[in-house]
Design a protein around this motif. Structure first.
Motif, PDB file in Angstrom:
ATOM      1  N   VAL A  72       0.874  -1.176   0.000  1.00 20.58           N
ATOM      2  CA  VAL A  72       0.000   0.000   0.000  1.00 20.58           C
ATOM      3  C   VAL A  72       0.909   1.223   0.000  1.00 20.58           C
ATOM      4  O   VAL A  72       1.635   1.456   0.966  1.00 20.58           O
ATOM      5  CB  VAL A  72      -0.949   0.016   1.219  1.00 20.58           C
ATOM      6  N   LEU A  73       0.890   1.979  -1.093  1.00 17.73           N
ATOM      7  CA  LEU A  73       1.743   3.160  -1.206  1.00 17.73           C
ATOM      8  C   LEU A  73       1.147   4.367  -0.505  1.00 17.73           C
ATOM      9  O   LEU A  73       1.830   5.086   0.216  1.00 17.73           O
ATOM     10  CB  LEU A  73       1.971   3.517  -2.677  1.00 17.73           C
ATOM     11  N   ARG A  74      -0.147   4.585  -0.761  1.00 22.29           N
ATOM     12  CA  ARG A  74      -0.818   5.752  -0.178  1.00 22.29           C
ATOM     13  C   ARG A  74      -2.316   5.597  -0.376  1.00 22.29           C
ATOM     14  O   ARG A  74      -2.777   4.748  -1.126  1.00 22.29           O
ATOM     15  CB  ARG A  74      -0.322   7.056  -0.807  1.00 22.29           C
ATOM     16  N   VAL A  75      -3.050   6.466   0.307  1.00 23.21           N
ATOM     17  CA  VAL A  75      -4.497   6.552   0.166  1.00 23.21           C
ATOM     18  C   VAL A  75      -4.803   7.974  -0.263  1.00 23.21           C
ATOM     19  O   VAL A  75      -4.184   8.924   0.226  1.00 23.21           O
ATOM     20  CB  VAL A  75      -5.181   6.200   1.508  1.00 23.21           C
ATOM     21  N   GLU A  76      -5.748   8.111  -1.198  1.00 24.63           N
ATOM     22  CA  GLU A  76      -6.123   9.431  -1.689  1.00 24.63           C
ATOM     23  C   GLU A  76      -7.629   9.614  -1.643  1.00 24.63           C
ATOM     24  O   GLU A  76      -8.369   8.740  -2.091  1.00 24.63           O
ATOM     25  CB  GLU A  76      -5.654   9.612  -3.144  1.00 24.63           C
ATOM     26  N   LEU A  77      -8.076  10.723  -1.066  1.00 28.43           N
ATOM     27  CA  LEU A  77      -9.478  11.129  -1.184  1.00 28.43           C
ATOM     28  C   LEU A  77      -9.531  11.985  -2.436  1.00 28.43           C
ATOM     29  O   LEU A  77      -8.967  13.076  -2.461  1.00 28.43           O
ATOM     30  CB  LEU A  77      -9.940  11.908   0.046  1.00 28.43           C
ATOM     31  N   ARG A  82     -22.192  15.038  -4.263  1.00 30.20           N
ATOM     32  CA  ARG A  82     -23.426  15.152  -3.470  1.00 30.20           C
ATOM     33  C   ARG A  82     -23.225  14.732  -2.011  1.00 30.20           C
ATOM     34  O   ARG A  82     -24.002  13.973  -1.461  1.00 30.20           O
ATOM     35  CB  ARG A  82     -24.542  14.351  -4.118  1.00 30.20           C
ATOM     36  N   GLY A  83     -22.151  15.218  -1.422  1.00 26.76           N
ATOM     37  CA  GLY A  83     -21.913  14.966  -0.004  1.00 26.76           C
ATOM     38  C   GLY A  83     -21.231  13.640   0.310  1.00 26.76           C
ATOM     39  O   GLY A  83     -21.029  13.322   1.472  1.00 26.76           O
ATOM     40  N   THR A  84     -20.873  12.880  -0.706  1.00 30.92           N
ATOM     41  CA  THR A  84     -20.192  11.600  -0.500  1.00 30.92           C
ATOM     42  C   THR A  84     -18.765  11.705  -1.003  1.00 30.92           C
ATOM     43  O   THR A  84     -18.530  12.152  -2.134  1.00 30.92           O
ATOM     44  CB  THR A  84     -20.927  10.465  -1.259  1.00 30.92           C
ATOM     45  N   ARG A 103     -14.316   3.227  -0.017  1.00 29.76           N
ATOM     46  CA  ARG A 103     -14.920   4.230   0.859  1.00 29.76           C
ATOM     47  C   ARG A 103     -13.775   4.875   1.633  1.00 29.76           C
ATOM     48  O   ARG A 103     -12.805   4.201   1.992  1.00 29.76           O
ATOM     49  CB  ARG A 103     -15.888   3.578   1.838  1.00 29.76           C
ATOM     50  N   PRO A 104     -13.866   6.161   1.908  1.00 26.43           N
ATOM     51  CA  PRO A 104     -12.793   6.820   2.657  1.00 26.43           C
ATOM     52  C   PRO A 104     -12.499   6.163   4.003  1.00 26.43           C
ATOM     53  O   PRO A 104     -11.334   6.004   4.376  1.00 26.43           O
ATOM     54  CB  PRO A 104     -13.302   8.245   2.842  1.00 26.43           C
TER      55      PRO A 104
END
Length: 164
Positions: A72-77, A82-84, A103-104
């Protein structure tokens, strides 16, 4: 993209819902993400470094990634609709970088276990800041495991089911 860290968990006093608090590394910007009780518990376990006798879902995910020779290198949001919020888990698989939709809350829970970086797009931050209003004033910070257990006991299993 803005590098962020998990600052902790809080409780939205009005809605009685857990909130994950992210802060940029300079601690200038805060991004609250409302999550379910189960998701908050998974994040709390990682934040408090609680070792369980058997792997939970996010531990299993990380074990699978490692057993398959990936990292796992990184996580990106990456976006908000619409609020999700939408996240991607970025994996290194052999010589290839792969992205997995997530999902975040799951991506962040995995990132805490993998000890990898967490990034949020500037667009997500700008949109969130526009819509926050006074929501932050309803938050009560709390990362204590015993307090979370008491809060989570108030929820029933039906509180977090997906509705169609």
């Amino acid at each position: 993209m803005v590098k962020m860290t998990v600052y902790g968990l809080a409780l939205d006093e009005t809605a009685q819902v857990p909130v994950l608090i992210l802060k940029d590394v300079k601690e200038d910007t805060t991004l609250p993400i409302w999550v379910g009780a189960t998701e908050a518990m998974a994040i709390s376990l990682a934040l408090n470094k609680v070792a369980l006798p058997r792997p939970m879902t996010h531990d299993l995910m990380l074990n699978l990634v490692h057993q398959l020779g990936a990292e796992v290198l990184r996580v990106e949001l990456v976006r908000e609709e619409r609020g999700t919020y939408f996240a991607e888990i970025v994996l290194q698989v052999a010589e290839e970088e792969m992205r997995v939709d997530s999902r975040p809350s799951d991506a962040i829970s995995l990132s805490l276990r993998a000890k990898c970086d967490l990034w949020v797009s500037k667009q997500v931050l700008e949109t969130a800041l526009e819509h926050l209003g006074d929501a932050e004033s309803r938050l009560t910070p709390n990362t204590d495991r015993e307090s979370w257990e008491a809060i989570l006991q108030q929820y029933s299993g039906d509180d977090n089911k997906y509705k169609m």
